[in-house]
Design a protein around this motif. Sequence first.
Motif, PDB file in Angstrom:
ATOM      1  N   LEU A  11       0.856  -1.189   0.000  1.00 60.56           N
ATOM      2  CA  LEU A  11       0.000   0.000   0.000  1.00 60.56           C
ATOM      3  C   LEU A  11       0.892   1.239   0.000  1.00 60.56           C
ATOM      4  CD1 LEU A  11      -2.745  -0.996   2.619  1.00 60.56           C
ATOM      5  CD2 LEU A  11      -2.882  -1.117   0.124  1.00 60.56           C
ATOM      6  N   LEU A  12       0.756   2.054  -1.034  1.00 58.51           N
ATOM      7  CA  LEU A  12       1.553   3.274  -1.152  1.00 58.51           C
ATOM      8  C   LEU A  12       0.908   4.391  -0.339  1.00 58.51           C
ATOM      9  CD1 LEU A  12       2.264   3.155  -4.997  1.00 58.51           C
ATOM     10  CD2 LEU A  12       3.814   2.480  -3.157  1.00 58.51           C
ATOM     11  N   LEU A  13       1.695   5.383  -0.017  1.00 58.83           N
ATOM     12  CA  LEU A  13       1.201   6.529   0.743  1.00 58.83           C
ATOM     13  C   LEU A  13       0.414   7.444  -0.192  1.00 58.83           C
ATOM     14  CD1 LEU A  13       1.258   7.999   3.480  1.00 58.83           C
ATOM     15  CD2 LEU A  13       3.353   9.131   2.725  1.00 58.83           C
ATOM     16  N   GLY A  14      -0.820   7.722   0.176  1.00 64.32           N
ATOM     17  CA  GLY A  14      -1.659   8.610  -0.626  1.00 64.32           C
ATOM     18  C   GLY A  14      -1.445  10.064  -0.235  1.00 64.32           C
ATOM     19  N   PHE A  15      -1.730  10.982  -1.157  1.00 61.35           N
ATOM     20  CA  PHE A  15      -1.572  12.405  -0.873  1.00 61.35           C
ATOM     21  C   PHE A  15      -2.730  12.926  -0.027  1.00 61.35           C
ATOM     22  CE2 PHE A  15       1.509  11.947  -4.169  1.00 61.35           C
ATOM     23  CZ  PHE A  15       2.434  12.949  -3.947  1.00 61.35           C
ATOM     24  N   SER A  16      -3.892  12.294  -0.143  1.00 63.94           N
ATOM     25  CA  SER A  16      -5.046  12.715   0.650  1.00 63.94           C
ATOM     26  C   SER A  16      -6.145  11.657   0.560  1.00 63.94           C
ATOM     27  CB  SER A  16      -5.580  14.057   0.138  1.00 63.94           C
ATOM     28  OG  SER A  16      -6.753  14.425   0.831  1.00 63.94           O
ATOM     29  N   GLN A  22      -7.590  14.351  -4.158  1.00 61.92           N
ATOM     30  CA  GLN A  22      -7.034  13.289  -5.009  1.00 61.92           C
ATOM     31  C   GLN A  22      -7.090  13.693  -6.483  1.00 61.92           C
ATOM     32  OE1 GLN A  22      -9.367   9.842  -3.964  1.00 61.92           O
ATOM     33  NE2 GLN A  22      -8.061   9.314  -2.222  1.00 61.92           N
ATOM     34  N   ILE A  23      -8.201  14.308  -6.884  1.00 60.94           N
ATOM     35  CA  ILE A  23      -8.338  14.784  -8.265  1.00 60.94           C
ATOM     36  C   ILE A  23      -7.340  15.909  -8.536  1.00 60.94           C
ATOM     37  CG2 ILE A  23      -9.896  15.857  -9.952  1.00 60.94           C
ATOM     38  CD1 ILE A  23     -10.558  12.936  -9.305  1.00 60.94           C
ATOM     39  N   LEU A  24      -7.149  16.788  -7.548  1.00 59.37           N
ATOM     40  CA  LEU A  24      -6.157  17.865  -7.684  1.00 59.37           C
ATOM     41  C   LEU A  24      -4.757  17.292  -7.858  1.00 59.37           C
ATOM     42  CD1 LEU A  24      -5.437  20.888  -7.600  1.00 59.37           C
ATOM     43  CD2 LEU A  24      -5.260  20.684  -5.098  1.00 59.37           C
ATOM     44  N   HIS A  25      -4.436  16.266  -7.040  1.00 64.31           N
ATOM     45  CA  HIS A  25      -3.140  15.586  -7.165  1.00 64.31           C
ATOM     46  C   HIS A  25      -2.980  14.978  -8.554  1.00 64.31           C
ATOM     47  CE1 HIS A  25      -1.431  11.369  -6.943  1.00 64.31           C
ATOM     48  NE2 HIS A  25      -0.360  12.124  -6.932  1.00 64.31           N
ATOM     49  N   LEU A  26      -4.042  14.369  -9.057  1.00 67.44           N
ATOM     50  CA  LEU A  26      -4.021  13.785 -10.399  1.00 67.44           C
ATOM     51  C   LEU A  26      -3.712  14.838 -11.451  1.00 67.44           C
ATOM     52  CD1 LEU A  26      -4.665  11.530 -12.506  1.00 67.44           C
ATOM     53  CD2 LEU A  26      -7.071  12.186 -12.286  1.00 67.44           C
ATOM     54  N   ILE A  32       2.828  17.879 -14.521  1.00 65.78           N
ATOM     55  CA  ILE A  32       4.265  17.605 -14.356  1.00 65.78           C
ATOM     56  C   ILE A  32       4.729  16.580 -15.382  1.00 65.78           C
ATOM     57  CG2 ILE A  32       5.995  16.582 -12.811  1.00 65.78           C
ATOM     58  CD1 ILE A  32       4.408  17.743 -10.456  1.00 65.78           C
ATOM     59  N   PHE A  33       3.930  15.531 -15.556  1.00 63.75           N
ATOM     60  CA  PHE A  33       4.288  14.470 -16.501  1.00 63.75           C
ATOM     61  C   PHE A  33       4.353  15.002 -17.933  1.00 63.75           C
ATOM     62  CE2 PHE A  33       3.047  10.757 -19.177  1.00 63.75           C
ATOM     63  CZ  PHE A  33       4.166   9.976 -18.932  1.00 63.75           C
ATOM     64  N   ALA A  81      -2.883   6.854 -11.642  1.00 63.05           N
ATOM     65  CA  ALA A  81      -3.901   5.792 -11.738  1.00 63.05           C
ATOM     66  C   ALA A  81      -4.508   5.488 -10.374  1.00 63.05           C
ATOM     67  CB  ALA A  81      -3.288   4.536 -12.338  1.00 63.05           C
ATOM     68  N   ASN A  82      -3.661   5.467  -9.343  1.00 61.56           N
ATOM     69  CA  ASN A  82      -4.166   5.216  -7.987  1.00 61.56           C
ATOM     70  C   ASN A  82      -5.109   6.323  -7.514  1.00 61.56           C
ATOM     71  OD1 ASN A  82      -2.765   2.850  -7.853  1.00 61.56           O
ATOM     72  ND2 ASN A  82      -1.386   3.457  -6.198  1.00 61.56           N
ATOM     73  N   SER A  83      -4.749   7.576  -7.833  1.00 55.03           N
ATOM     74  CA  SER A  83      -5.623   8.686  -7.454  1.00 55.03           C
ATOM     75  C   SER A  83      -6.945   8.624  -8.211  1.00 55.03           C
ATOM     76  CB  SER A  83      -4.936  10.029  -7.742  1.00 55.03           C
ATOM     77  OG  SER A  83      -3.884  10.250  -6.840  1.00 55.03           O
ATOM     78  N   LEU A  84      -6.880   8.271  -9.475  1.00 53.58           N
ATOM     79  CA  LEU A  84      -8.086   8.195 -10.300  1.00 53.58           C
ATOM     80  C   LEU A  84      -9.027   7.105  -9.799  1.00 53.58           C
ATOM     81  CD1 LEU A  84      -9.490   9.275 -12.868  1.00 53.58           C
ATOM     82  CD2 LEU A  84      -8.291   7.491 -14.151  1.00 53.58           C
ATOM     83  N   MET A  85      -8.460   5.957  -9.409  1.00 50.53           N
ATOM     84  CA  MET A  85      -9.273   4.816  -8.978  1.00 50.53           C
ATOM     85  C   MET A  85      -9.480   4.759  -7.469  1.00 50.53           C
ATOM     86  SD  MET A  85      -7.923   1.803 -11.556  1.00 50.53           S
ATOM     87  CE  MET A  85      -6.187   2.011 -11.170  1.00 50.53           C
TER      88      MET A  85
END
Length: 311
Positions: A11-16, A22-26, A32-33, A81-85
Amino acid sequence: MSNQTTVTEFLLLGFSDVRELQILHLMVFLLIFLAGLMGNLLIISAVILYHHLHTPMYFFPVNLSILDLGSISVIIPKSMANSLMNTRVISYPGCVTQVFLFVLFSSTDFALLTVMAYDRHVAICQPLHYERVMNRRACGQMAASAWIIGIVYSALHTGNTFRLPFCQSNVINQFFCEIPQLLKLTCSDSYLSEVGLLAFSVFLCLNCFVFIIVSYVQIFKAVRRIPSEQDQHKAFSTCLPHLTVVSLFLSTGFFAYLKPTSSSASGLDLMMGVLYSLVPAVMNPIIYSMRNKEIKAALKKLIVWRLFANY
């Protein structure tokens, strides 16, 4: 004796945990990408398409751009992808792959930056021997050596890390699979061999760093002996992009790895992860294009050609 369980995923560390954040992080990571993708692809395209840039001075930055493309492609898409899902899961094989590729690209990057310091040293301190020393074959061998070193180095670290049993938890306190965070999850003192390998890696990095510093001390001494102020400025302009990239790479990397580790997740861990894993890859093409007139001119021609080609 610690209870040992078979880990099949991490389990990775989420930003929120807030969906809007999460959508903002996405969106931020997508920008950036795309910036890193576009910048590095422009550098690669400009050097490939314009023959006057087929020199060692531009051959190595192309390799650097390829490595930067690889490093951001390994980390950012999975995080988006993790933020989206709305999930934090990464599979065990996915984590192994991410560690191997990220360490490969990062270590090859540093090896290449060391080679580039030697290239600038020969160009300015031994200009009459430059074409003989830095011929096409020599440049190819140096670049290939950097890639081989990166592959071997990454294989050693990845194999040594994932041969260890994980029994503490499967929660990684970072938004991607990172060796120091994975070592916190291992059982008893079995991680000490990897810590020893990391210590040896730091020793090698310090040697490369000293080589780069000594090269630039000699370069600056040679430049100060140039009688023409215009020629001095020209010599400095060929070195400053590389020196800036080295400083950015080392400062973010050392700051991230030498800070005190904590057992719990923190915002600082996330910020440091973003800083050293993503910022250099995005900034490198900007640094090279802003400080180098020939690259800047080639990029302008390439962009204008693409615009007119669409009409």
